[in-house]
Design a protein around this motif. Structure first.
Motif, short mmCIF file in Angstrom:
data_model
loop_
_atom_site.label_atom_id
_atom_site.label_comp_id
_atom_site.label_asym_id
_atom_site.label_seq_id
_atom_site.Cartn_x
_atom_site.Cartn_y
_atom_site.Cartn_z
N GLY A 72 43.95 42.45 39.12
CA GLY A 72 43.37 42.05 37.84
C GLY A 72 43.93 40.77 37.26
O GLY A 72 43.24 40.06 36.52
N GLU A 73 45.19 40.42 37.58
CA GLU A 73 45.84 39.29 36.93
C GLU A 73 45.08 37.98 37.16
O GLU A 73 44.89 37.18 36.24
CB GLU A 73 47.28 39.14 37.43
N ALA A 74 44.61 37.76 38.39
CA ALA A 74 43.90 36.52 38.69
C ALA A 74 42.62 36.41 37.85
O ALA A 74 42.26 35.32 37.39
CB ALA A 74 43.56 36.45 40.18
N PHE A 75 41.95 37.52 37.64
CA PHE A 75 40.71 37.50 36.85
C PHE A 75 41.01 37.31 35.36
O PHE A 75 40.24 36.66 34.64
CB PHE A 75 39.91 38.78 37.11
N GLU A 76 42.13 37.87 34.89
CA GLU A 76 42.52 37.62 33.50
C GLU A 76 42.73 36.13 33.27
O GLU A 76 42.25 35.56 32.28
CB GLU A 76 43.81 38.38 33.18
N GLN A 77 43.43 35.48 34.19
CA GLN A 77 43.70 34.05 34.05
C GLN A 77 42.41 33.24 34.11
O GLN A 77 42.21 32.31 33.32
CB GLN A 77 44.68 33.59 35.13
N ALA A 78 41.52 33.59 35.04
CA ALA A 78 40.28 32.83 35.19
C ALA A 78 39.39 32.98 33.97
O ALA A 78 38.78 32.01 33.50
CB ALA A 78 39.55 33.30 36.45
N LEU A 79 39.29 34.19 33.41
CA LEU A 79 38.47 34.40 32.23
C LEU A 79 39.06 33.67 31.02
O LEU A 79 38.34 33.07 30.22
CB LEU A 79 38.34 35.89 31.94
N ALA A 80 40.38 33.73 30.88
CA ALA A 80 41.03 33.05 29.77
C ALA A 80 40.80 31.54 29.86
O ALA A 80 40.51 30.87 28.86
CB ALA A 80 42.52 33.36 29.76
N SER A 81 40.90 30.98 31.07
CA SER A 81 40.67 29.54 31.25
C SER A 81 39.24 29.16 30.93
O SER A 81 38.97 28.05 30.47
CB SER A 81 41.01 29.14 32.69
N ALA A 82 38.30 30.10 31.17
CA ALA A 82 36.89 29.84 30.89
C ALA A 82 36.51 30.15 29.45
O ALA A 82 35.35 29.98 29.06
CB ALA A 82 36.02 30.66 31.85
N GLY A 83 37.49 30.61 28.64
CA GLY A 83 37.20 30.92 27.25
C GLY A 83 36.37 32.17 27.07
O GLY A 83 35.63 32.30 26.09
N ILE A 84 36.49 33.13 27.99
CA ILE A 84 35.71 34.36 27.94
C ILE A 84 36.64 35.52 27.56
O ILE A 84 37.67 35.75 28.21
CB ILE A 84 35.04 34.65 29.30
N GLY A 85 36.29 36.24 26.50
CA GLY A 85 37.11 37.37 26.08
C GLY A 85 37.05 38.51 27.07
O GLY A 85 36.03 38.72 27.74
N TYR A 86 38.13 39.26 27.18
CA TYR A 86 38.16 40.39 28.11
C TYR A 86 39.09 41.46 27.57
O TYR A 86 39.90 41.23 26.67
CB TYR A 86 38.64 39.93 29.49
N LEU A 87 38.98 42.65 28.13
CA LEU A 87 39.91 43.73 27.84
C LEU A 87 40.19 44.48 29.13
O LEU A 87 39.30 44.61 29.98
CB LEU A 87 39.33 44.69 26.79
N VAL A 88 41.42 44.91 29.26
CA VAL A 88 41.85 45.60 30.47
C VAL A 88 41.82 47.09 30.20
O VAL A 88 42.54 47.58 29.32
CB VAL A 88 43.26 45.16 30.90
N ARG A 89 40.97 47.80 30.92
CA ARG A 89 40.89 49.25 30.73
C ARG A 89 42.18 49.87 31.27
O ARG A 89 42.59 49.60 32.39
CB ARG A 89 39.68 49.83 31.45
N GLY A 90 42.79 50.71 30.43
CA GLY A 90 44.09 51.26 30.79
C GLY A 90 45.23 50.49 30.15
O GLY A 90 46.39 50.83 30.33
N GLY A 91 44.89 49.43 29.36
CA GLY A 91 45.91 48.69 28.64
C GLY A 91 46.24 49.40 27.32
O GLY A 91 46.16 50.63 27.22
N GLU A 92 46.56 48.63 26.29
CA GLU A 92 46.93 49.23 25.01
C GLU A 92 45.77 50.04 24.47
O GLU A 92 44.63 49.60 24.45
CB GLU A 92 47.29 48.14 23.99
N ARG A 93 46.06 51.24 24.02
CA ARG A 93 45.01 52.10 23.50
C ARG A 93 44.47 51.57 22.19
O ARG A 93 45.23 51.12 21.32
CB ARG A 93 45.55 53.52 23.32
N PHE A 94 43.17 51.66 22.04
CA PHE A 94 42.49 51.08 20.89
C PHE A 94 43.06 51.61 19.58
O PHE A 94 43.38 50.84 18.66
CB PHE A 94 40.99 51.39 20.99
#
Length: 692
Positions: free
Chosen positions: A381-403
């Motif tokens: 997942g880390e590579a996709f987080e970086q790529a989305l952030a560089s493209a200015g696209i918001g994302y959320l990681v399922r299994g991360g901090e609970r809402f």
């Protein structure tokens, strides 16, 4: 033991039985109408299984066959249980218990513990890590964080498999388990025993003990078992392919000698065998409950024909490993875009390429929250987080901090609770929530800034959208909305957030998106390198099937030939896509490529409007039903190309039908009447009786 619904969330009036049944297709209706005795529902992905079982409960209540408080519906996640309760309330049914196995067991155990043991239930340890570390230290093993995690997982497997420390070596060897964290079976068995000692000394129980202790109480105290059975007389179990031996034992004790049980499952989505889950209970349901009715749900309402075809192809290549209980999906949606396959130079290139495609989809109007990137391991997942952030696209990681653990969400709920005491009864929920949250920084338009500022806004905006939905569906007021939020917080049933979802394939089960990107679909990742046995490889195939069936419309499969830039291009597309991945060079591909070309021609005919899609869908569904009834491959009845020709020409007479390619005298005699009836918009009831 009974559950009272909140006065602030009174359900609408129960629907009439006829109206409930009219909202279902024929197979779903068969589920809803079977209200007595054992029922096994084999439900493919996207076939409306939750709809079928909730309507079954609502129909049972509407006809008087069920009293709501006598129904216990059990599923595997708090989110799924909450979704079931929400649907039942929307159907006007309150008072039904819809819970996970653990939640239902904990409720019963807490209720009866003072009577059986005295005092309060021991504290439940939130995590095993400290207990496992203590046990490991006592044995002089020493363990890092990853080793502790692996040992904890092995403890969980033993307990849900009803394996004691004394039986562990034999049972683990029989199951082909190699031990854990580099330790042999004998050492792990010793650790299991010391772990139990450490729990006892601390006066705590763990998650699995909730089920084990409930089983013990019901097995040893007939008076308590009788009380529970008087309360719950009708049972529904969702995701039955994931039941462990411990959960099955608890279910058997709930039932006693009765058979008023409806189970729903899909053997093709069995992806948790490593945790002790077994589809055996689903496949052998008829033996356990003689005379059980079996209903197959095969009509896929989720995905386009292109996605459904790939899902079916992935399973079809399983050969003998495929269970007889597996279903072949029949697409019900109109044609969509073709499935895309992409190979990239390296992992970074793949991440950038996927991010670019996502950006294009968003510009074309696909909401970010309706897009997901799925992968086999969390490390991808880390590579996709970086790529989305560089493209200015918001994302959320399922299994991360609970809402509901987010600070802004906790503060917002506190503000809404306070406002509920002074709200103007004439104000509607959507406006109230907007007014209250405006003081916390919510605005109608998202902020230009990204990072923490945008994440805070997205959290608050998710609450606003949830208020809109509840008001539209139920006319809910603020007090009911706050109650909903508190229940969701307890169950970790978070609302949808406006960002691209990143998730492992395991975490994606039970979810769906308009667009899905399956990344890393190559040897070594899917199947994973440590899947060495045929059974493990079969489970990896099912994992790919789960990933494919998460997509409603857009589906992209990709992999990187090399892990790092400039590295050796040694990776190959997954074996599960042999004959599917374009130009993969696999033996036999030329004929498969011709089949794909014919399938694409069929799809093009439908997409351009030459063929009537409704007639084609009806013909496909009829053929699938007939194939199952006669145990013949579907293509031997009428080929796809022939179905497209019929849907294009729409013949009215047998003579016109006979002119079409692929329809000879034998086909006319066997199926002519049924085909003409379908073209005319009628249902060929006699087809399954007389077709050969």
């Amino acid at each position: 033991m009974s559950e009272k619904s909140s006065a602030t969330r009174a359900p609408s009036a129960p629907a009439e039985p006829a109206r409930l049944l009219a909202a279902l297709d024929d197979d779903q209706r068969a589920v809803a109408e079977h209200l007595s005795g054992p029922l096994c529902v084999l439900a493919g992905a996207g076939t409306g299984k939750t709809r079928a079982i909730t309507y079954r409960i609502a129909h049972g209540v509407a006809t008087g066959a069920f009293a709501p408080t006598n129904v216990l519906a059990v599923t595997f996640t708090a989110r799924a249980a909450a979704e079931m309760r929400t649907r039942l309330r929307d159907l006007g049914v309150g008072g039904v218990q819809a819970r996970t196995f653990h939640a239902a067991a904990l409720r019963q155990l807490s209720y009866f513990w003072p009577q059986v043991v005295g005092g309060g239930l021991p504290r439940i340890a939130e995590h095993k890590a400290s207990l496992v570390a203590e046990a490991s230290g006592r044995l002089g093993l020493g363990a890092d964080r990853l080793a502790i995690r692996d040992l904890a997982a092995e403890i969980e497997w033993a307990k849900v498999s009803l394996v004691t420390p004394d039986d562990y070596v034999r049972a683990a060897a029989d199951a082909g388990r190699p031990g854990a964290a580099g330790h042999d079976l004998t050492t792990v068995a010793r650790l299991l025993s010391v772990y139990e000692d450490a729990k006892t000394e601390r006066g705590v129980i763990d998650f699995e003990d909730v089920l084990l202790l409930t089983v013990g109480v019901l097995a040893e105290r007939e008076d308590i078992a009788r009380t529970v059975r008087q309360q719950y007389r009708h049972f529904v179990v969702d995701e039955y392919q994931d039941v462990s031996p411990l959960q099955q034992r608890l279910l058997a004790l709930w039932l006693g000698e009765r058979h008023d049980l409806c189970v729903v499952g899909d053997v093709s989505q069995t992806i948790y065998s490593f945790t002790g889950a077994s589809p055996r209970h689903l496949t052998e349901f008829g033996r356990t409950h003689p005379g059980a009715r079996v209903v197959r749900l095969v009509r896929d309402y989720r995905s386009t024909p292109q996605v459904v075809q790939l899902a079916n192809d992935v399973l079809a290549r399983a050969g003998r490993a495929r269970s007889d209980a597996a279903v072949t999906l029949v697409a019900q949606r109109p044609n969509g875009p073709g499935v895309a396959f992409e190979a990239f130079d390296d992992d970074e290139d793949e991440a950038r390429g996927v991010a670019a495609r996502i950006g294009d989809l968003i510009r074309r109007g696909v909401a970010a929250r309706e897009i997901a990137i799925l992968y086999r391991t969390n490390a991808q997942g880390e590579a996709f987080e970086q790529a989305l952030a560089s493209a200015g696209i918001g994302y959320l990681v399922r299994g991360g901090e609970r809402f509901f653990a987010r600070r802004e969400v906790r503060e917002a709920i506190a503000l809404l609770r306070g406002a509920a005491r002074a709200v103007d009864p004439d104000d509607e929920l959507p406006q109230i929530v907007r007014d209250v949250l405006a003081g916390s920084g919510w605005e109608a338009q998202p902020p230009a800034a990204r990072g923490a500022v945008r994440e805070r806004w997205e959290s608050l905006d998710a609450l606003v959208k949830l208020a809109d939905d509840l008001f539209a569906q139920r006319g809910a007021g603020l007090e009911a909305f706050v109650t909903e939020l508190l229940e969701r917080a307890a169950e970790q049933h978070a609302p949808a957030l406006d960002g691209v979802t990143l998730a492992s394939l395991h975490a994606a089960k039970g979810l769906e998106w308009d667009a899905v990107f399956l990344a890393g679909v190559c040897e070594g990742l899917l199947p994973i390198s440590f899947a060495e046995t045929p059974e493990a490889v079969d489970e990896e195939r099912r994992l790919l099937y789960v990933g494919v069936t998460r997509a409603r419309e857009h589906l992209v499969l990709s992999y990187a030939r090399s892990r790092t830039p400039g590295g050796r291009a040694s990776r190959k597309a997954s074996r599960f896509l042999d004959g599917i991945w374009p130009g993969d060079g696999v033996r036999g591909v030329p004929e498969r490529a011709r089949r794909r070309a014919r399938a694409q021609a069929n799809a093009d005919a439908l997409a351009t409007g030459e063929a009537d899609p409704e007639v084609f869908a009806a013909l496909t569904a009829w053929r699938a039903d007939l194939a199952r009834a006669t145990s013949k491959p579907a293509y031997t009845i009428l080929h796809d190309t022939t179905l497209v020709a019929i849907a294009t020409a729409k013949p009215r007479t047998l003579r016109q039908l006979a002119l079409l390619r692929g329809v000879g005298a034998a086909k006319i005699e066997a199926h002519g009447g049924a085909v003409l009836a379908i073209v005319a918009g009628e249902r060929p009831r006699e087809a399954l009786d007389g077709g050969a």
